[in-house]
Design a protein around this motif. Sequence first.
Motif, PDB file in Angstrom:
ATOM      1  N   ASN A 279       0.728  13.023   5.402  1.00  0.00           N
ATOM      2  CA  ASN A 279       0.669  13.351   6.822  1.00  0.00           C
ATOM      3  C   ASN A 279       1.825  12.735   7.597  1.00  0.00           C
ATOM      4  N   ILE A 280       2.461  11.722   7.020  1.00  0.00           N
ATOM      5  CA  ILE A 280       3.649  11.120   7.617  1.00  0.00           C
ATOM      6  C   ILE A 280       4.661  10.867   6.508  1.00  0.00           C
ATOM      7  N   ASP A 281       5.856  10.481   6.914  1.00  0.00           N
ATOM      8  CA  ASP A 281       6.912  10.151   5.964  1.00  0.00           C
ATOM      9  C   ASP A 281       6.647   8.747   5.425  1.00  0.00           C
ATOM     10  N   PHE A 282       6.147   8.668   4.177  1.00  0.00           N
ATOM     11  CA  PHE A 282       5.798   7.369   3.608  1.00  0.00           C
ATOM     12  C   PHE A 282       7.026   6.492   3.384  1.00  0.00           C
ATOM     13  N   VAL A 283       8.155   7.115   3.061  1.00  0.00           N
ATOM     14  CA  VAL A 283       9.371   6.332   2.823  1.00  0.00           C
ATOM     15  C   VAL A 283       9.848   5.690   4.124  1.00  0.00           C
ATOM     16  N   ALA A 284       9.862   6.468   5.198  1.00  0.00           N
ATOM     17  CA  ALA A 284      10.256   5.910   6.499  1.00  0.00           C
ATOM     18  C   ALA A 284       9.300   4.804   6.917  1.00  0.00           C
ATOM     19  N   GLN A 285       8.010   5.000   6.643  1.00  0.00           N
ATOM     20  CA  GLN A 285       7.026   3.981   6.998  1.00  0.00           C
ATOM     21  C   GLN A 285       7.271   2.700   6.207  1.00  0.00           C
ATOM     22  N   LEU A 286       7.583   2.828   4.921  1.00  0.00           N
ATOM     23  CA  LEU A 286       7.880   1.641   4.117  1.00  0.00           C
ATOM     24  C   LEU A 286       9.123   0.938   4.642  1.00  0.00           C
ATOM     25  N   LYS A 287      10.134   1.711   5.011  1.00  0.00           N
ATOM     26  CA  LYS A 287      11.363   1.099   5.528  1.00  0.00           C
ATOM     27  C   LYS A 287      11.134   0.360   6.838  1.00  0.00           C
ATOM     28  N   SER A 288      10.070   0.733   7.545  1.00  0.00           N
ATOM     29  CA  SER A 288       9.779   0.029   8.802  1.00  0.00           C
ATOM     30  C   SER A 288       9.331  -1.403   8.553  1.00  0.00           C
ATOM     31  N   PHE A 289       8.965  -1.730   7.316  1.00  0.00           N
ATOM     32  CA  PHE A 289       8.590  -3.102   6.959  1.00  0.00           C
ATOM     33  C   PHE A 289       9.819  -3.971   6.664  1.00  0.00           C
ATOM     34  N   TYR A 290      10.986  -3.347   6.659  1.00  0.00           N
ATOM     35  CA  TYR A 290      12.228  -4.080   6.359  1.00  0.00           C
ATOM     36  C   TYR A 290      12.639  -4.919   7.567  1.00  0.00           C
ATOM     37  N   GLN A 291      12.695  -6.229   7.362  1.00  0.00           N
ATOM     38  CA  GLN A 291      13.090  -7.143   8.426  1.00  0.00           C
ATOM     39  C   GLN A 291      13.617  -8.431   7.812  1.00  0.00           C
ATOM     40  N   ASN A 292      14.573  -9.024   8.487  1.00  0.00           N
ATOM     41  CA  ASN A 292      15.166 -10.283   8.008  1.00  0.00           C
ATOM     42  C   ASN A 292      15.642 -10.187   6.565  1.00  0.00           C
ATOM     43  N   ASN A 293      16.260  -9.064   6.233  1.00  0.00           N
ATOM     44  CA  ASN A 293      16.871  -8.842   4.919  1.00  0.00           C
ATOM     45  C   ASN A 293      15.871  -8.818   3.764  1.00  0.00           C
ATOM     46  N   GLN A 294      14.627  -8.454   4.055  1.00  0.00           N
ATOM     47  CA  GLN A 294      13.627  -8.326   2.995  1.00  0.00           C
ATOM     48  C   GLN A 294      12.557  -7.349   3.454  1.00  0.00           C
ATOM     49  N   ILE A 295      11.666  -6.974   2.530  1.00  0.00           N
ATOM     50  CA  ILE A 295      10.640  -5.977   2.813  1.00  0.00           C
ATOM     51  C   ILE A 295       9.282  -6.648   2.913  1.00  0.00           C
ATOM     52  N   GLY A 296       8.541  -6.323   3.980  1.00  0.00           N
ATOM     53  CA  GLY A 296       7.179  -6.831   4.123  1.00  0.00           C
ATOM     54  C   GLY A 296       7.126  -8.245   4.647  1.00  0.00           C
ATOM     55  N   SER A 297       6.166  -9.003   4.146  1.00  0.00           N
ATOM     56  CA  SER A 297       5.975 -10.376   4.610  1.00  0.00           C
ATOM     57  C   SER A 297       7.123 -11.270   4.142  1.00  0.00           C
TER      58      SER A 297
ATOM     59  N   ASP B  13       0.830  -1.202   0.000  1.00  0.00           N
ATOM     60  CA  ASP B  13       0.000   0.000   0.000  1.00  0.00           C
ATOM     61  C   ASP B  13       0.867   1.256   0.000  1.00  0.00           C
ATOM     62  N   TYR B  14       1.946   1.211   0.773  1.00  0.00           N
ATOM     63  CA  TYR B  14       2.879   2.340   0.783  1.00  0.00           C
ATOM     64  C   TYR B  14       3.672   2.405  -0.517  1.00  0.00           C
ATOM     65  N   GLU B  15       3.999   1.252  -1.067  1.00  0.00           N
ATOM     66  CA  GLU B  15       4.828   1.214  -2.280  1.00  0.00           C
ATOM     67  C   GLU B  15       4.119   1.858  -3.462  1.00  0.00           C
ATOM     68  N   LYS B  16       2.848   1.504  -3.679  1.00  0.00           N
ATOM     69  CA  LYS B  16       2.142   2.077  -4.832  1.00  0.00           C
ATOM     70  C   LYS B  16       1.884   3.571  -4.634  1.00  0.00           C
ATOM     71  N   THR B  17       1.676   3.997  -3.381  1.00  0.00           N
ATOM     72  CA  THR B  17       1.484   5.424  -3.121  1.00  0.00           C
ATOM     73  C   THR B  17       2.770   6.204  -3.392  1.00  0.00           C
ATOM     74  N   ILE B  18       3.888   5.662  -2.956  1.00  0.00           N
ATOM     75  CA  ILE B  18       5.180   6.306  -3.218  1.00  0.00           C
ATOM     76  C   ILE B  18       5.435   6.405  -4.717  1.00  0.00           C
ATOM     77  N   LEU B  19       5.163   5.337  -5.444  1.00  0.00           N
ATOM     78  CA  LEU B  19       5.389   5.346  -6.889  1.00  0.00           C
ATOM     79  C   LEU B  19       4.515   6.384  -7.587  1.00  0.00           C
ATOM     80  N   ALA B  20       3.283   6.556  -7.121  1.00  0.00           N
ATOM     81  CA  ALA B  20       2.404   7.560  -7.720  1.00  0.00           C
ATOM     82  C   ALA B  20       2.904   8.971  -7.418  1.00  0.00           C
ATOM     83  N   LEU B  21       3.369   9.191  -6.190  1.00  0.00           N
ATOM     84  CA  LEU B  21       3.862  10.520  -5.830  1.00  0.00           C
ATOM     85  C   LEU B  21       5.128  10.883  -6.596  1.00  0.00           C
ATOM     86  N   THR B  22       6.054   9.953  -6.702  1.00  0.00           N
ATOM     87  CA  THR B  22       7.278  10.264  -7.439  1.00  0.00           C
ATOM     88  C   THR B  22       6.997  10.434  -8.931  1.00  0.00           C
ATOM     89  N   ALA B  23       5.995   9.714  -9.449  1.00  0.00           N
ATOM     90  CA  ALA B  23       5.603   9.914 -10.849  1.00  0.00           C
ATOM     91  C   ALA B  23       5.138  11.346 -11.065  1.00  0.00           C
TER      92      ALA B  23
END
Length: 582
Positions: free
Chosen positions: A89-107, A69-79
Amino acid sequence: MKKTILFFLIGTLILSSVLPGLAEIDNSTINYLKNQTPDPWITMALLAAGETDLDLNHLKEVSGNLATDYEKTILALTAAGENPKTFGNIDFVAQLKSFYQNNQIGSPDLLNDDFWGILALVSAGENPSSQIIQDSKNFILTKQNSDNGWGYAISGQSDTNDTAAAIMALLEAGIKANDPVITKGIDYLKTSQNSDGGFPYLPGGESDSGSDSWVISAIYKLGQNPYDWQKDGKNPVDHLKSLQRPDGSFKWIASEDKGYPILTAYAIISLTQNYYPINRLHHLRIEGKDNQICDAYIKAKTALDIVENGSTICSYTYFIEQTSWGPYLKKINEEEAHDLIGWLYFVNYEIPAIGAADYVLEPGNEVLWYFGEWGWKPTKLTLASQKVDPGNNLEAKVEYFEDSKWDPLAEAIIYVNDQSFTTDNDGKADLVIHNPGVYQVYAKKSGYIRTNQVSLSVGEGISRNVGLKVEIIQTAPPPPEIAFTIDKDEIDFGRLSPGAQASNQLLIQNTGDVGIYLEGIIKGDQIFRENITLDSLNWPEFSTIINTGSGKNVLVGLTVPSNWTGFGIKEGSLTFWAIINQ
């Protein structure tokens, strides 16, 4: 003899030429999407089609709580050329980076959030060599299936959509198009292609518009022509176009007749020869003599474009002089080059060997412009933390860049409001701030470029972003001394084959109160720089005089050389510069 252009840019024309390989988008398709509820995919599609002045308010918040959800929003904004770190209202990039765990993003069970995570982060200015990008890349590499494709999940069957997304993500992360892992992915796609030229979601299935769109975008990102991807004489572009409905929308498969906004968005992006990310932002920092002028993420193609585009976001003025050796950034605000002092630039803290107008920015490039002397070295400031209690020690470090590495900078002065601290031989200093507040911390030393600014919070507090907007209106001012208008803001030469030519006429009117001397400058793709004529003259030789209250028609011509091998949409700009006619 050519005169030196002394006045700033007055008018700009954008040119686009369509060479063989373009699949055209019907206006009905654009209108169909405009009438849909906006979402990130629809916004990306409309931007890819050249639409402007879109309402982006729906991107101020993220709908959903998944990494994707954050990824597609970021891509639309940078486009759209907006910074996803500050737009919402918040830093979307920082929020996306918070999903980084165990050397991968998200699930850890999914791959699609890694594909789109790489594409989103790099589009927002993340360096492809950063740990989060490289770890995610390696995670994707280890999950390629035995059939050479990728699936939605790590244990899932390969499909064309996710294989196309994986290829685009790996390319963005620095893998070359001829790398075996990419060529194997291409082999998977080619073996999945159906005899109607289209692509199914799974090999052996019916060709569908979504799969066509994803694969076509990946093909363009690979630098290949999807018209050349033929099966039994048919290609995916023609198959995708066959699924367009009379109202402009795209249906999923041939056997049904329902149009889908999301599939139409995918189709527009691919048929306009776009891929993901549609646009990338680059970090721009401008350091003036006494203060920082700009620190922002900007949409740009070259190291000079970023200065021009950044002026709107950072609210500065600039002047680029056309010289015999090319465009020269002479002035920003009131700081003008003189003697041995001027505007110089770095990319990734290295001095490029070419002019800024010719330096094409790559993913993750950071551009630093400074006003000073040749030989000054870049510096950076880091804080052990960006939050500290009043009266507590906080370690700060200042370094300078030389010989491709960062070294400690001794005797640099660190400024925190009205306090200053001096670094030791290790480039370090202990900061002690007693008054609560938020401070912009920076350092400088004679003969070095001022550091970046770091925001430091002293004491407890919370923060929220508040959007600001104002419309400035002016009462009718006196007419400027130099002014002119152009009757067009775009020239589209249409579809041209090698050896073909086209021309278009524009009218320039002198609306000022003095006569003007005019020249034209071409920037952008090579096809324009080398082959545009103005009034049948090679554009560098063109000049004209227009008296007060008069106008002049200028014929703009383009000839595609017979040996031209490129294809696709090419873009450039024609800028007219004026001075008072002496």
